[in-house]
Design a protein around this motif. Structure first.
Motif, PDB file in Angstrom:
ATOM      1  N   LEU A  47     -54.566  30.515  27.675  1.00 11.86           N
ATOM      2  CA  LEU A  47     -54.213  30.939  29.033  1.00 11.86           C
ATOM      3  C   LEU A  47     -53.539  29.825  29.831  1.00 11.86           C
ATOM      4  CD1 LEU A  47     -54.279  33.088  31.242  1.00 11.86           C
ATOM      5  CD2 LEU A  47     -56.559  32.272  31.850  1.00 11.86           C
ATOM      6  N   HIS A  48     -54.047  28.622  29.766  1.00  9.12           N
ATOM      7  CA  HIS A  48     -53.486  27.533  30.569  1.00  9.12           C
ATOM      8  C   HIS A  48     -52.087  27.126  30.092  1.00  9.12           C
ATOM      9  CE1 HIS A  48     -56.980  27.192  33.052  1.00  9.12           C
ATOM     10  NE2 HIS A  48     -57.741  27.241  31.961  1.00  9.12           N
ATOM     11  N   THR A  50     -50.059  29.238  28.696  1.00  9.75           N
ATOM     12  CA  THR A  50     -49.238  30.377  29.134  1.00  9.75           C
ATOM     13  C   THR A  50     -48.844  30.215  30.596  1.00  9.75           C
ATOM     14  OG1 THR A  50     -50.316  31.836  27.540  1.00  9.75           O
ATOM     15  CG2 THR A  50     -49.167  32.884  29.373  1.00  9.75           C
ATOM     16  N   ILE A  51     -49.757  29.791  31.426  1.00 10.34           N
ATOM     17  CA  ILE A  51     -49.456  29.547  32.845  1.00 10.34           C
ATOM     18  C   ILE A  51     -48.369  28.485  32.976  1.00 10.34           C
ATOM     19  CG2 ILE A  51     -50.391  28.610  34.999  1.00 10.34           C
ATOM     20  CD1 ILE A  51     -53.086  29.961  34.174  1.00 10.34           C
ATOM     21  N   LYS A  52     -48.468  27.411  32.225  1.00 11.36           N
ATOM     22  CA  LYS A  52     -47.444  26.354  32.256  1.00 11.36           C
ATOM     23  C   LYS A  52     -46.088  26.896  31.805  1.00 11.36           C
ATOM     24  CE  LYS A  52     -50.521  22.466  31.397  1.00 11.36           C
ATOM     25  NZ  LYS A  52     -50.879  21.409  30.449  1.00 11.36           N
ATOM     26  N   ILE A  54     -44.974  30.050  31.987  1.00 14.40           N
ATOM     27  CA  ILE A  54     -44.431  30.915  33.048  1.00 14.40           C
ATOM     28  C   ILE A  54     -43.878  30.068  34.188  1.00 14.40           C
ATOM     29  CG2 ILE A  54     -45.033  32.655  34.796  1.00 14.40           C
ATOM     30  CD1 ILE A  54     -45.235  34.011  32.192  1.00 14.40           C
ATOM     31  N   ASP A  55     -44.623  29.065  34.607  1.00 14.69           N
ATOM     32  CA  ASP A  55     -44.188  28.209  35.718  1.00 14.69           C
ATOM     33  C   ASP A  55     -42.928  27.418  35.391  1.00 14.69           C
ATOM     34  OD1 ASP A  55     -46.233  29.105  37.311  1.00 14.69           O
ATOM     35  OD2 ASP A  55     -47.521  27.355  36.967  1.00 14.69           O
ATOM     36  N   ILE A  62     -40.854  35.084  38.938  1.00 13.48           N
ATOM     37  CA  ILE A  62     -42.216  35.521  38.684  1.00 13.48           C
ATOM     38  C   ILE A  62     -42.485  36.657  39.660  1.00 13.48           C
ATOM     39  CG2 ILE A  62     -44.639  34.862  38.717  1.00 13.48           C
ATOM     40  CD1 ILE A  62     -43.693  31.964  38.164  1.00 13.48           C
ATOM     41  N   GLN A  75     -47.092  38.112  33.885  1.00 14.18           N
ATOM     42  CA  GLN A  75     -48.161  37.791  32.943  1.00 14.18           C
ATOM     43  C   GLN A  75     -49.434  38.430  33.485  1.00 14.18           C
ATOM     44  OE1 GLN A  75     -51.015  36.499  32.007  1.00 14.18           O
ATOM     45  NE2 GLN A  75     -50.512  36.289  29.873  1.00 14.18           N
ATOM     46  N   ILE A  78     -52.809  36.571  34.444  1.00 12.65           N
ATOM     47  CA  ILE A  78     -52.844  35.646  35.585  1.00 12.65           C
ATOM     48  C   ILE A  78     -52.312  36.266  36.871  1.00 12.65           C
ATOM     49  CG2 ILE A  78     -52.768  33.568  34.169  1.00 12.65           C
ATOM     50  CD1 ILE A  78     -49.784  33.336  34.784  1.00 12.65           C
ATOM     51  N   MET A  79     -51.779  37.473  36.802  1.00 15.83           N
ATOM     52  CA  MET A  79     -51.216  38.084  38.001  1.00 15.83           C
ATOM     53  C   MET A  79     -51.965  39.351  38.416  1.00 15.83           C
ATOM     54  SD  MET A  79     -47.200  37.423  37.216  1.00 15.83           S
ATOM     55  CE  MET A  79     -46.594  37.924  38.805  1.00 15.83           C
ATOM     56  N   TRP A  82     -56.526  38.696  37.240  1.00 12.82           N
ATOM     57  CA  TRP A  82     -57.127  37.374  37.363  1.00 12.82           C
ATOM     58  C   TRP A  82     -58.621  37.453  37.684  1.00 12.82           C
ATOM     59  CZ3 TRP A  82     -55.918  32.738  35.823  1.00 12.82           C
ATOM     60  CH2 TRP A  82     -56.581  31.645  36.339  1.00 12.82           C
TER      61      TRP A  82
END
Length: 85
Positions: A47-48, A50-52, A54-55, A62, A75, A78-79, A82
């Motif tokens: 997950l972390h 994946t967040i990186k 996307i960012d 986004i 995503q 995380i959207m 959450w």
């Protein structure tokens, strides 16, 4: 874009009927005049990471909706979900 994603070593799966590897590719060819503009994919990451990922994207915005014509990325973990266990 789907072909580029499918060839990337960190992409686990691409969901797009325009790819010959898609299980419903032949059906989509018969029923559609094009394959559409939505490409979904899974990356091989936690997950972390994946967040990186996307960012770090530069082209798609986004966004949580397919309501516009812009290139967007969403995503769900995380959207949309959450706060769901």
């Amino acid at each position: 874009m789907a072909e580029v994603l499918e060839a990337h070593p960190k992409v686990a799966q691409v969901y797009y009927p325009g790819l010959k590897s898609h299980p419903e590719h032949e059906l989509a060819k018969r029923q559609m005049t094009g394959f559409g503009g939505v490409v979904s994919f899974d990356i091989d990451a936690d997950l972390h990471t994946t967040i990186k990922f996307i960012d770090a994207l530069k082209i798609p915005y986004i966004a949580p909706s397919f309501g516009g014509y812009e290139s967007i990325v969403h995503q769900p973990a995380i959207m949309s979900y959450w706060y769901c266990p």
